[in-house]
Structure formats: structure tokens, C-alpha cells
Design an enzyme around this catalytic site. Structure first.
Site, PDB file in Angstrom:
ATOM      1  N   LYS A  73       0.806  -1.231   0.000  1.00  0.00           N
ATOM      2  CA  LYS A  73       0.000   0.000   0.000  1.00  0.00           C
ATOM      3  C   LYS A  73       0.841   1.284   0.000  1.00  0.00           C
ATOM      4  CE  LYS A  73      -4.051  -2.333   1.873  1.00  0.00           C
ATOM      5  NZ  LYS A  73      -4.678  -2.832   3.093  1.00  0.00           N
ATOM      6  N   TYR A 247      -3.186   0.253  11.106  1.00  0.00           N
ATOM      7  CA  TYR A 247      -4.659   0.182  11.235  1.00  0.00           C
ATOM      8  C   TYR A 247      -5.144   0.673  12.593  1.00  0.00           C
ATOM      9  CZ  TYR A 247      -3.353  -3.045   7.546  1.00  0.00           C
ATOM     10  OH  TYR A 247      -2.778  -3.609   6.463  1.00  0.00           O
ATOM     11  N   VAL A 265      -0.871  -9.067   5.812  1.00  0.00           N
ATOM     12  CA  VAL A 265      -1.467 -10.263   6.444  1.00  0.00           C
ATOM     13  C   VAL A 265      -0.698 -11.559   6.182  1.00  0.00           C
ATOM     14  CG1 VAL A 265      -3.848  -9.482   6.715  1.00  0.00           C
ATOM     15  CG2 VAL A 265      -3.124 -10.518   4.552  1.00  0.00           C
TER      16      VAL A 265
HETATM   17  N1  GLN Z   1      -4.699  -8.525   0.143  1.00  0.00           N
HETATM   18  C1  GLN Z   1      -5.099  -8.312   1.501  1.00  0.00           C
HETATM   19  C2  GLN Z   1      -6.546  -7.839   1.580  1.00  0.00           C
HETATM   20  O1  GLN Z   1      -6.902  -6.966   0.834  1.00  0.00           O
HETATM   21  C3  GLN Z   1      -4.190  -7.343   2.149  1.00  0.00           C
HETATM   22  C4  GLN Z   1      -4.617  -7.070   3.551  1.00  0.00           C
HETATM   23  C5  GLN Z   1      -3.465  -6.832   4.478  1.00  0.00           C
HETATM   24  O2  GLN Z   1      -2.346  -7.227   4.245  1.00  0.00           O
HETATM   25  N2  GLN Z   1      -3.761  -6.249   5.627  1.00  0.00           N
HETATM   26  O3  GLN Z   1      -7.317  -8.332   2.360  1.00  0.00           O
END
Ligand code: GLN
Length: 613
Positions: A73, A247, A265
Site C-alpha cells: 500500500k 490500522y 497479512v
Molecule cells: N490482500 C489483503 C486484503 O486486501 C491485504 C490485507 C493486508 O495485508 N492487511 O485483504
């Protein structure tokens, strides 16, 4: 860095200790909402650190590939800022911490903008802003950017992509809401596919540390030595990482770890200490916020043990004034007559020399001003020396200009030395002063010349000493204590010589070796060749002083190259004539040698003071 020193390094030892400390911690759950991620082994654990100058430290599973997920991101946000421009990006996504989970569906009421680019909604919006520009598809351009960050060619894990593409209904729902609000303005399926693919980019823990280090070093990849991002982009990205990267635990993270960071994640986390280093941890088990459990622990410990917290008072830059001196403890290389020395000893504290250092920010400019103006009415001359200054913020231009005015209002004169190392600042300062109708700042090439100017000023102001007088032979220091007859005898063995300003006369027919000079008018500097091909001065002689007496008597060559700084007049005495004089009048020669010895002693004293300061 070779393997041996790396193993021995305390940083390496620390990473190994942390790995050992947290490897046994099995808390947290491996992400399973993307089915393919659930195959990860909870024991996988790697830590990497890359410094802003490219040194790499690592321990554990740092070469195992996994998907970057949300750590993509900030990278896509950076690419969007540089390609779509900040204004467009800000129209599509805000930079407010959401306090919500990464997959929250909250959009700003009214505009429908996502709250920030670090949650899924914001990331989908920024991804939609990437045009292919010379590449087949937006994802190719994105991969190209990520590869520059990591310093190697990265690719997409098709299994993970397929897995998320099949199950990512919530992200699709978010994308449709964004489309509805006109935040995403083209085909939702394409945007979502690009987003899923960017999240499925394969990286290693080491890649992530190189990415973090690139963000730490203003967008310059310290390993490949390539610029990946502009400096202003990096500042924007790091700011959003600091407030939104973790977050709904972003506040807690900033409070405890205190570093801009981003998690994914699949179990990756990066943390950035701006200007210094990048950290990456890989460990798949996650806490309830979706952040790697071991990743958080390692970052907490590293921040604590290495004092990395950006708000830590220990992060203060070094003081801008390295040392403060007066002419009592600092003298130029100009040799002074006893009368002049007397003046300097009595009034030397009326000179204030501030040797500045480091990176001068706005706050540094303020500190320098208050040091310069402190008891300004008790000084007549001030010098700001920029020799050890690494950079000056242009915000300091009006501040330093104001400092000059304030010092002059207090009745003193001020000069800058070695400021030419910062031509941008020096030019800007004089342009600023010209605009304000002020005289340009007085500058000297180095501190030595600035000190000479201060000394000269003190001598003229407080001394009864005529500036650069022309001496008769009887007034010259070498004839101290001689009778009129002795001076006459000596004079019959001397030859009058004159040099023009700029003459490098030694060894030419103007001054063959095996003779010495009694200087009666003008100035001579002894120079040494410096590394940059120019000259550096060792000493400057004035009327009443001698040149070449030690080398003549010891039969050595002169220490330094003499140059006439001004028109010079002197008496030359050759070794042969000294012999003749010794035979005619040994007493005269004894007096002469005593006087020469006194001068030599004075010069040695000057050198010693120079060494001790
Ligand atoms: N590809 C994952 C999603 O959109 C990325 C989320 C993350 O890494 N927090 O759910």
C-alpha cells in the site's frame, strides 16, 4: 562488509538474540481468509535490517518468499503521488487514521473518499490511479516500481492471487462502493485484479528491509544506489505510515515503537527510522488487528534497545555551536610582534568565534543567533565558522541575516568563514541582503584568515601600534641591544632586497638559499601545498621578523614556501657574511644570535598554542 565482521557486529548479535527470544512464541493465528495464506508455517521467522548506507544484517528465514500483501500500500501510494500528482491523489483518498480494521468499509460521508491509503479502501483507490504508461498493464508498472525498491526483479504468486481473486468479495464490495462514489472511475474488475496482484507480489524479508531502507534514505535505494522516489514523496508516505500504517493499533504502535511502519497479512512488517535504517520482520501468525505478533515484539524490542523511537529526546541533533572561542585561545597563523601580542593578550576576549557544525535547521539558526548575541556589547568582532557544517536549511537565510544586523547594531563587526562550502546558502544570503538594501556579508576563505582580521581589528582599535610600519635596521628585532657602531658594521654586511606582491621568491635569484632575511616592510606568508592543489598558510611574518634563520644555520631547507603578500623590503644576510662578522666582532654575532633565538622561541610558542587548541 565481510561475513566475519558481520558475525562479530553487535547489531548482528542483537538480531540473533531477538530471534532466539521470540522464536518460541507461538501466539497469534496465520491468516486464513485468503485460503492460500493458511498454508504458511507459523514457525517461519526472519529479521532483517538495512542501514541507510546499505549494510545488511539478517537472521532466520530472510530468504523465504511470501506475499507482500498490505506492505504494497505505501509503495503504490508513492507511485500514485509521483505519477498522478499530490492534488489528484488527495482528491481520491484522505490521510486520516481510521481507527478501524484494514478491511473496514467506512468512507467519508459526502465525498465517499476512503479515510487513508493504508486501509484496503484507500489502497484500492490509489491503485486505480496508476496508468500503464509504457507498460502493458498497470500491474507491470507497479511491479517495476516495487522491483526498484527491492533492488531485484519481483513477480506475482499466481496461487495466492487466484485464491484472493476467488474469495475477495469484501474487497470487491469496497471497490464497487468507490466506483459508486466516483472515487474509482474505471472498470472495477480491472482495478480489483490489479490490487489483488500487487498484494500477491513475492518478496523476502530481506527485500522488505531494503524497501524500508530506501524509505529511510529519502527514496534512494542504499543497496543498488538508485533513486526510486523523490524526497517529498517519501515524507508524505512516511507520514501516512506513521499515523495509519498499523490500522486500528496505529496509535499504540506510534506510542510504543515510535516508527513509521506497515504490516501485511502474510506476516511481514516494515519499520523505518528516517535517515538511518529500515527494519523488516517476517512471521505469519497475526494478532487480532492483522499484524504479525513476533513482528510487533521484535520492533518493540529493537526500538527500545537501540533507542529508535522518533519522538525520543535522545534523537536531538548535535548542538549547532561546536565550540566557542576568543582570541585569547585562538590565534591566526600571523606571527605577532611583542607589542601586538600584548594588545591581543589584553583584549583578545573581545572576539567571539563560533565554530558551527552539523545540519543547521531553523532551530539551529535560532540557537546560533542567541550564542552570537549573548554579551555582544562586550565583544567587537565575531566570526561564524562553517567548516564543520554539513548542510544549512535555506530557512536560515533571513535568520542569519538578522543576526548580522543585530550584532552590528550592538556595535560590532561580524564575518563568516568557510561559508563557500555552502554556495546555495551564501548566494541566497547575499541576494536576500541586497533586496533588503543591506551590505553583503563579509566572508573569509577559512577561519585562519578571519582570525587575522579580528586580531588586526583589535590591534588597530586598542594598540598604539602603527599598522605595518616600515622599520629602520635599528628598529628591527634582530638588532635589539646593539650599539650604533655594531648596527653600522652589521649593515655593511647586509644587502637590501625588495619583492613585489605575489613573488614566490625563495630559491630564485631574488633569494638564493643559505641566506636569511630581516623583514623591514610588508608581509610574507609561508605556504604549504594543500590536498586540493592550492596553498594553506603556515605563518605570516611582518616587519621586525626574520625569515630563513633556522634553515641557514642548520643547513636545512625552509619549512614552507615563502610568498610576498604585499610589496616587501628586507635586509639579506648570507652565511658567508655571518662567518666574516664572527671573525670581526664575535660579541655582535652573539647578540644577533640571541635576538634570533628569541624570535624562534616566540614562533615555537605560537605553534604550540596552535597544537594545543
Ligand atoms: N490482500 C489483503 C486484503 O486486501 C491485504 C490485507 C493486508 O495485508 N492487511 O485483504
Amino acid at each position: 562488509m565481510n561475513e566475519a565482521t558481520r558475525t562479530a557486529s553487535p547489531v548482528q548479535a542483537l538480531l540473533e538474540r531477538l530471534h532466539e527470544r521470540h522464536a518460541g512464541d507461538m501466539s497469534g493465528e496465520v491468516a486464513s481468509y485468503i485460503p492460500e495464506l493458511a498454508t504458511a508455517d507459523p514457525a517461519w521467522f526472519g529479521i532483517s535490517m538495512v542501514t541507510a548506507d546499505g549494510a545488511v544484517y539478517e537472521v532466520g528465514d530472510t530468504q523465504r518468499e511470501f506475499t507482500i500483501q498490505s506492505i504494497s500500500k505505501p509503495l503504490t501510494f508513492a507511485l500514485a503521488l509521483e505519477t498522478a500528482g499530490e492534488e489528484t491523489v488527495r482528491q481520491h483518498v484522505d490521510v486520516e487514521p481510521s481507527g478501524e480494521a484494514f478491511n473496514s468499509i467506512t468512507l467519508q460521508p459526502g465525498t465517499g473518499r476512503p479515510l487513508n491509503p493504508m486501509v484496503n479502501a484507500g489502497a484500492i483507490a490509489t491503485t486505480s490511479l496508476i496508468t500503464p504508461l509504457g507498460f502493458d498493464k498497470p500491474i507491470d508498472r507497479i511491479l517495476n516500481e516495487y522491483s526498484a525498491f527491492a533492488g531485484r526483479d519481483l513477480s506475482v504468486d499466481e496461487e495466492v492471487f487466484g485464491s484472493e481473486n476467488e474469495t475477495g468479495h469484501r474487497n470487491r464490495a469496497i471497490a464497487y462502493l468507490l466506483r459508486n462514489a466516483d472515487v474509482v472511475d474505471h472498470e472495477v474488475e480491472d482495478v480489483v485484479e490489479t490490487y489483488f496482484r500487487q498484494c500477491s507480489t513475492l518478496v523476502t524479508c530481506r527485500d522488505l528491509a531494503v524497501i524500508a531502507a530506501t524509505l529511510a534514505s529519502t527514496g534512494f535505494n542504499p543497496v543498488t544506489r538508485e533513486r526510486v522516489l523523490r524526497e517529498d514523496t517519501v515524507r508524505n508516505v512516511l507520514s501516512v505510515m506513521a499515523s495509519c500504517g498499523m490500522y486500528d493499533s496505529a496509535g499504540d504502535w506510534l506510542y510504543t515503537v515510535g516508527l513509521p511502519a506497515k504490516s501485511g497479512v502474510a506476516g511481514g512488517i516494515i519499520a523505518v527510522l528516517p535517515g538511518q535504517l529500515g527494519i523488516a520482520v517476517y512471521s505469519p501468525p497475526l494478532d487480532v488487528h492483522g499484524n504479525s505478533v513476533r513482528g510487533i515484539k521484535v520492533c518493540e524490542d529493537l526500538s527500545d534497545e537501540l533507542h529508535l523511537h522518533v519522538m525520543s529526546p535522545a534523537r536531538r541533533p548535535p548542538p549547532p555551536v561546536r565550540v566557542e572561542r576568543t582570541c585569547l585561545d585562538s590565534r591566526s597563523k600571523r606571527l605577532r610582534s611583542p607589542a601586538e601580542q600584548q594588545v591581543l593578550a589584553e583584549h583578545g576576549d573581545r572576539v567571539k568565534v563560533l565554530e558551527l557544525q552539523g545540519e543547521l535547521s531553523f532551530a539551529a539558526g535560532e540557537l546560533v543567533t542567541s550564542s552570537a548575541l549573548e554579551r555582544a556589547d562586550h565583544t567587537d568582532f565575531a566570526v561564524l565558522d562553517f567548516y564543520a557544517v554539513r548542510s544549512i536549511d535555506l530557512i536560515d537565510v533571513p535568520i542569519f541575516s538578522h543576526l548580522i544586523e543585530s550584532y552590528e547594531e550592538a556595535g560590532g563587526e561580524i564575518a563568516f568563514s568557510d561559508v563557500d562550502r555552502h554556495p546555495l546558502f551564501a548566494d541566497d544570503l547575499n541576494r536576500h541582503r541586497e533586496k533588503e538594501g543591506l551590505h553583503p556579508v563579509r566572508t573569509f576563505a577559512d577561519l585562519d584568515l578571519a582570525l587575522e582580521w579580528c586580531e588586526q581589528g583589535l590591534i588597530e582599535k586598542y594598540g598604539d601600534v602603527e599598522a605595518d610600519p616600515e622599520l629602520s635596521l635599528a628598529q628591527h628585532g634582530a638588532t635589539l641591544g646593539m650599539s650604533v657602531e655594531e648596527i653600522e658594521l652589521l649593515s655593511s654586511h647586509l644587502e637590501h632586497v625588495e619583492f613585489e606582491a605575489g613573488d614566490m621568491f625563495y630559491g630564485t635569484e631574488l633569494m638564493p638559499p643559505e641566506q636569511m632575511l630581516l623583514v623591514t616592510a610588508g608581509k610574507i606568508s609561508l605556504l604549504a601545498k594543500s590536498d586540493d592543489g592550492g596553498y594553506r598558510r603556515l605563518a605570516t611574518l611582518s616587519p621586525g621578523m626574520t625569515l630563513g634563520e633556522v634553515s641557514m644555520i642548520a643547513g636545512t631547507s625552509l619549512a614552507g614556501l615563502p610568498r610576498a603578500d604585499t610589496a616587501v623590503k628586507a635586509w639579506a644576510l648570507t652565511e658567508g657574511d655571518l662567518e666574516v662578522l664572527r671573525a670581526k666582532d664575535p660579541g655582535l654575532v652573539v647578540t644577533l644570535l640571541e635576538n634570533l633565538l628569541r624570535q624562534v622561541a616566540q614562533r615555537v610558542g605560537h605553534m604550540r598554542a596552535d597544537l594545543l587548541r
